[in-house]
Design a protein around this motif. Sequence first.
Motif, mmCIF file in Angstrom:
data_model
loop_
_atom_site.group_PDB
_atom_site.id
_atom_site.type_symbol
_atom_site.label_atom_id
_atom_site.label_comp_id
_atom_site.label_asym_id
_atom_site.label_seq_id
_atom_site.Cartn_x
_atom_site.Cartn_y
_atom_site.Cartn_z
ATOM 1 N N ARG A 1 12.543 -7.239 -0.392
ATOM 2 C CA ARG A 1 12.597 -5.842 -0.824
ATOM 3 C C ARG A 1 11.676 -4.958 0.022
ATOM 4 N N ILE A 2 12.115 -3.726 0.193
ATOM 5 C CA ILE A 2 11.297 -2.729 0.876
ATOM 6 C C ILE A 2 10.672 -1.828 -0.184
ATOM 7 N N VAL A 3 9.359 -1.684 -0.151
ATOM 8 C CA VAL A 3 8.669 -0.821 -1.096
ATOM 9 C C VAL A 3 8.640 0.597 -0.527
ATOM 10 N N ILE B 1 7.314 4.271 -0.839
ATOM 11 C CA ILE B 1 6.238 5.061 -1.429
ATOM 12 C C ILE B 1 6.622 6.536 -1.347
ATOM 13 N N VAL B 2 6.678 7.204 -2.501
ATOM 14 C CA VAL B 2 7.031 8.623 -2.546
ATOM 15 C C VAL B 2 5.849 9.398 -3.110
ATOM 16 N N ASP B 3 5.218 10.213 -2.259
ATOM 17 C CA ASP B 3 4.073 11.014 -2.681
ATOM 18 C C ASP B 3 3.959 12.206 -1.740
ATOM 19 N N ASP B 4 3.662 13.384 -2.291
ATOM 20 C CA ASP B 4 3.593 14.584 -1.454
ATOM 21 C C ASP B 4 2.274 14.696 -0.689
ATOM 22 N N GLU B 5 1.308 13.830 -0.979
ATOM 23 C CA GLU B 5 0.021 13.879 -0.300
ATOM 24 C C GLU B 5 -0.053 12.781 0.763
ATOM 25 N N ALA B 6 -0.185 13.212 2.032
ATOM 26 C CA ALA B 6 -0.199 12.265 3.149
ATOM 27 C C ALA B 6 -1.310 11.219 3.045
ATOM 28 N N PRO B 7 -2.548 11.587 2.658
ATOM 29 C CA PRO B 7 -3.601 10.559 2.558
ATOM 30 C C PRO B 7 -3.269 9.479 1.526
ATOM 31 N N VAL B 8 -2.627 9.888 0.438
ATOM 32 C CA VAL B 8 -2.248 8.910 -0.594
ATOM 33 C C VAL B 8 -1.182 7.969 -0.047
ATOM 34 N N ARG B 9 -0.182 8.532 0.620
ATOM 35 C CA ARG B 9 0.872 7.693 1.223
ATOM 36 C C ARG B 9 0.271 6.683 2.188
ATOM 37 N N ALA B 10 -0.644 7.157 3.023
ATOM 38 C CA ALA B 10 -1.252 6.280 4.023
ATOM 39 C C ALA B 10 -2.079 5.175 3.363
ATOM 40 N N SER B 11 -2.826 5.540 2.314
ATOM 41 C CA SER B 11 -3.662 4.557 1.625
ATOM 42 C C SER B 11 -2.818 3.488 0.947
ATOM 43 N N LEU C 1 -2.495 -0.552 1.840
ATOM 44 C CA LEU C 1 -2.717 -1.572 0.812
ATOM 45 C C LEU C 1 -1.539 -2.531 0.717
ATOM 46 N N LEU C 2 -0.337 -1.977 0.611
ATOM 47 C CA LEU C 2 0.838 -2.821 0.364
ATOM 48 C C LEU C 2 1.253 -3.588 1.622
ATOM 49 N N THR C 3 1.079 -2.988 2.787
ATOM 50 C CA THR C 3 1.366 -3.700 4.037
ATOM 51 C C THR C 3 0.417 -4.884 4.186
ATOM 52 N N SER C 4 -0.851 -4.654 3.861
ATOM 53 C CA SER C 4 -1.847 -5.729 3.930
ATOM 54 C C SER C 4 -1.525 -6.852 2.964
ATOM 55 N N ALA C 5 -0.842 -6.493 1.857
ATOM 56 C CA ALA C 5 -0.475 -7.495 0.854
ATOM 57 C C ALA C 5 0.821 -8.211 1.207
ATOM 58 N N GLY C 6 1.424 -7.837 2.333
ATOM 59 C CA GLY C 6 2.609 -8.537 2.800
ATOM 60 C C GLY C 6 3.935 -7.882 2.504
ATOM 61 N N PHE C 7 3.913 -6.645 1.981
ATOM 62 C CA PHE C 7 5.151 -5.941 1.670
ATOM 63 C C PHE C 7 5.659 -5.164 2.880
ATOM 64 N N ALA C 8 6.982 -5.052 2.991
ATOM 65 C CA ALA C 8 7.582 -4.112 3.934
ATOM 66 C C ALA C 8 7.558 -2.748 3.264
ATOM 67 N N LEU D 1 -1.445 -2.573 -9.124
ATOM 68 C CA LEU D 1 -0.224 -2.081 -8.499
ATOM 69 C C LEU D 1 0.578 -3.216 -7.875
ATOM 70 N N ILE D 2 -0.100 -4.097 -7.175
ATOM 71 C CA ILE D 2 0.596 -5.211 -6.516
ATOM 72 C C ILE D 2 1.323 -6.086 -7.540
ATOM 73 N N GLU D 3 0.635 -6.399 -8.638
ATOM 74 C CA GLU D 3 1.254 -7.233 -9.666
ATOM 75 C C GLU D 3 2.420 -6.515 -10.338
#
Length: 204
Positions: free
Chosen positions: A4-6, A8-18, A22-29, A111-113
């Motif tokens: 699955r591809i996660v 992320i929908v958020d209007d704030e760029a810093p939140v999207r990047a953060s 996090l999720l890329t580091s956890a192994g998600f696409a 969030l990951i769980e």
Amino acid sequence: MNDRIVHIVDDEAPVRASLAFLLTSAGFAVRTHDGGPSFLAGLIDPAQACLVTDLRMPEMSGVELLEALTQRGLYVPAIVITGHGDVPMAVAAMKAGAFDFIEKPFEDDVLIEAILRAGALADSRGEPAPAAAEIRQKMALLTAREQEILSGIVAGLPNKTIAYDLQISPRTVEVHRANIMSKMQAKSLPELVRMTLNVNVAQV
């Protein structure tokens, strides 16, 4: 879930990047979007998607995004996150199809769980767990007053309103609410709402 591809929908760029880090580091696409419309426009394979969306966005709220997916006949397991959470919004998000509702700030693992659970549920073709019969058995343990308070919670009413309607104190509502969570074995408000909606208790 690995396929699955996660999104992320958020209007704030810093939140999207953060969140993406996090999720890329956890192994998600991961793919990021600055709003609901861009996510909908770029959604190619809903069956392989998982959604993490902010609740409050200027162009299209998280609830409106979930409603748009439903109107298109699409099911995407969704996690709604917000820094302004309250009971009415939690209920609205769950009724719109959210799998879970997470308030900021939250631990990374939460969030990951949630994403893993949402993906697993979708992979099992949405079979609810626990089953409706089991939920009804737990609900049968509630007192008449607890059932009244549960109905108020699922209707999206804050504790003070429930207390006023039932002519009891807000503190008494809090005690009953804790008992309800314990008897229903619900770990969170979203889980309690989801369980209740699964057996069609909320008539709204």
